[in-house]
Design a protein around this motif. Structure first.
Motif, PDB file in Angstrom:
ATOM      1  N   ALA A 196       5.202   6.913  -1.574  1.00 39.03           N
ATOM      2  CA  ALA A 196       3.906   6.296  -1.854  1.00 39.03           C
ATOM      3  C   ALA A 196       3.288   5.902  -0.524  1.00 39.03           C
ATOM      4  CB  ALA A 196       4.045   5.069  -2.755  1.00 39.03           C
ATOM      5  N   PHE A 197       1.962   5.803  -0.528  1.00 39.80           N
ATOM      6  CA  PHE A 197       1.232   5.540   0.703  1.00 39.80           C
ATOM      7  C   PHE A 197       0.507   4.209   0.591  1.00 39.80           C
ATOM      8  CE2 PHE A 197       2.368   9.771   0.935  1.00 39.80           C
ATOM      9  CZ  PHE A 197       1.684  10.586   0.060  1.00 39.80           C
ATOM     10  N   THR A 198       0.723   3.349   1.596  1.00 36.88           N
ATOM     11  CA  THR A 198      -0.014   2.081   1.704  1.00 36.88           C
ATOM     12  C   THR A 198      -0.949   2.197   2.897  1.00 36.88           C
ATOM     13  OG1 THR A 198       1.826   0.828   0.766  1.00 36.88           O
ATOM     14  CG2 THR A 198       0.209  -0.425   2.054  1.00 36.88           C
ATOM     15  N   GLY A 199      -2.226   1.949   2.676  1.00 34.28           N
ATOM     16  CA  GLY A 199      -3.192   2.080   3.768  1.00 34.28           C
ATOM     17  C   GLY A 199      -2.908   1.034   4.839  1.00 34.28           C
ATOM     18  N   GLY A 200      -2.860   1.486   6.072  1.00 35.78           N
ATOM     19  CA  GLY A 200      -2.610   0.565   7.176  1.00 35.78           C
ATOM     20  C   GLY A 200      -2.263   1.336   8.420  1.00 35.78           C
ATOM     21  N   ALA A 201      -2.130   0.584   9.527  1.00 37.97           N
ATOM     22  CA  ALA A 201      -1.772   1.241  10.789  1.00 37.97           C
ATOM     23  C   ALA A 201      -0.473   2.017  10.575  1.00 37.97           C
ATOM     24  CB  ALA A 201      -1.603   0.177  11.873  1.00 37.97           C
ATOM     25  N   GLY A 202      -0.430   3.205  11.165  1.00 38.06           N
ATOM     26  CA  GLY A 202       0.775   4.024  10.972  1.00 38.06           C
ATOM     27  C   GLY A 202       0.899   5.055  12.074  1.00 38.06           C
ATOM     28  N   PRO A 203       2.010   5.790  12.103  1.00 38.97           N
ATOM     29  CA  PRO A 203       3.073   5.807  11.089  1.00 38.97           C
ATOM     30  C   PRO A 203       3.983   4.589  11.161  1.00 38.97           C
ATOM     31  CG  PRO A 203       3.681   7.228  12.916  1.00 38.97           C
ATOM     32  CD  PRO A 203       2.303   6.725  13.225  1.00 38.97           C
ATOM     33  N   ARG A 204       4.178   3.921  10.009  1.00 38.75           N
ATOM     34  CA  ARG A 204       5.146   2.835   9.872  1.00 38.75           C
ATOM     35  C   ARG A 204       5.781   2.955   8.488  1.00 38.75           C
ATOM     36  NH1 ARG A 204       2.319  -2.680  10.340  1.00 38.75           N
ATOM     37  NH2 ARG A 204       0.751  -1.558   9.100  1.00 38.75           N
ATOM     38  N   LEU A 205       7.054   2.502   8.395  1.00 39.86           N
ATOM     39  CA  LEU A 205       7.724   2.460   7.089  1.00 39.86           C
ATOM     40  C   LEU A 205       7.357   1.141   6.412  1.00 39.86           C
ATOM     41  CD1 LEU A 205       9.868   3.605   5.037  1.00 39.86           C
ATOM     42  CD2 LEU A 205      11.542   2.165   6.276  1.00 39.86           C
ATOM     43  N   HIS A 206       6.757   1.224   5.219  1.00 44.36           N
ATOM     44  CA  HIS A 206       6.423  -0.017   4.505  1.00 44.36           C
ATOM     45  C   HIS A 206       7.663  -0.566   3.818  1.00 44.36           C
ATOM     46  CE1 HIS A 206       4.690  -2.786   1.544  1.00 44.36           C
ATOM     47  NE2 HIS A 206       3.733  -2.931   2.432  1.00 44.36           N
TER      48      HIS A 206
END
Ligand SMILES: O=S(=O)(O)c1ccc(O)c(O)c1
Ligand SMILES: [Ca+2]
Ligand SMILES: [Fe+2]
Length: 337
Positions: A196-206
């Motif tokens: 699943a994708f959470t909008g935010g600065a990335g690439p980071r593992l939520h």
């Protein structure tokens, strides 16, 4: 475009942790994951229902980060297909022959995908003893299996397109009034999501999502952290999700890596399964009871290492869901532009 690999499911995550003993306390002593193998520098863990060697690797390292997420593919030939698929996209690709990569995993390929994540595709993996009915060994949260990865990326539509090109279905989305895509849940196994994708600065593992069989295991996990005066590890919930309908609690490990204990989502296996779309202004979408989402859940996540173990640069978010004025969150004051 070349033929994509046939991905079966999200299979394991490899996390770098700065204090292996502290991480072991959290993931083994508190959450009850089964230690399949350990050596001086790493611990290999799995849930009660998992028959393959591990679904989580904790590796000692100087920086708390994600080494890689890993998908299991259907055949050894699909490892070759993955290599060709990502090479054709011009992405960094590195073959990892059996015995040279993660303990227990056979021939694999690691790539940096178009979203900047280091991703491994493998088929061969060592087996573990069947623990499904070893109730005498079920402890802590009694985690059954890894369920999903949630990743932070600034460009959700690009993430949706990439995983669609890998043959993933889309079970649910969060969209704006003009159908701007704020979040999406995508699957290969026949449940709500593998990623699943959470909008935010990335690439980071939520977060990594770990499934239990029953909601009482989610509740008991929170109770035990409270009893031991470790409630600061509880970040969000327990509660009922709107998206996925799962019952959940989010915890942060000693390095801040986020884990969701998650149960009771639903079947998505029919070929004409339709995507369920939530409006970003519906404050039941993330917590069905309308409870606010704590700001750290939107803003904090684990950085990602590249194929050589270097921190990947992070780019900022395009759409910020936490800035959208909705009844429960109330975090922001600005409607999306
Ligand atoms: O908070 S959401 O309802 O959007 C949600 C749904 C499913 C998940 O696995 C999750 O992490 C978050
Ligand atoms: Ca807390
Ligand atoms: Fe999740």
């Amino acid at each position: 475009m070349t033929t994509p690999p046939d991905v079966i499911r999200s299979a394991y995550a490899q996390l770098a942790v700065t204090d292996l003993a502290a991480a072991r306390w959290f993931w083994v002593d508190m959450l009850g994951l089964h230690v399949q193998h350990e050596d001086a520098g790493a611990v290999y863990l799995r849930g009660t229902d998992e028959l393959t060697h591990h679904s989580l690797v904790l590796r000692s390292g100087p920086v708390a980060a994600l080494d890689h997420i890993a998908y299991r593919v259907r055949t050894p030939e699909d490892v070759d297909r993955a290599e060709r698929f990502f090479a054709s996209l011009g992405r960094p690709v590195r073959r990892v022959p059996a015995g040279t990569g993660t303990h227990g995993v056979g021939d694999a390929v690691r790539v940096v995908d178009p979203l900047g994540f280091t991703v491994e595709f493998f088929h061969d993996i060592a087996r573990g003893e069947r623990l499904i009915q070893r109730y005498d060994l079920h402890r802590g949260a009694q985690i059954a299996r890894l369920d999903h990865f949630n990743i932070c990326t600034p460009d959700i539509p690009a993430a949706y397109e990439h995983y669609t090109s890998l043959g993933f279905g889309c079970s649910e989305t969060i969209e704006g009034d003009e159908h701007e895509l704020y979040a999406a849940w995508m699957y290969r196994k026949q449940t709500v999501h593998d990623v699943a994708f959470t909008g935010g600065a990335g690439p980071r593992l939520h977060h990594v999502g770990m499934a239990t069989h029953e909601s009482h295991q989610v509740l008991r996990t929170a109770d035990v952290f409270g009893s031991l005066r470790k409630e600061h590890h509880i970040e969000r919930g327990p509660g009922r999700h709107g998206v996925s309908n799962a019952f959940y609690v989010y915890l942060r490990d000693p390095d801040g890596h986020r884990v969701e204990i998650y149960t009771s989502d639903y079947y998505t296996g029919d070929p004409d399964h339709e995507t369920f779309r939530w409006n970003v202004h519906d404050d039941r979408r993330r917590d069905f009871w309308g409870n606010a989402v704590i700001e750290s859940w939107y803003k904090e996540a684990s950085p990602v290492l590249d194929l050589d173990g270097r921190l990947q640069p992070i780019s900022e978010s395009v759409l910020d869901e936490s800035a959208v004025q909705v009844g429960a969150d109330g975090l922001g004051i600005v409607e999306p532009s």
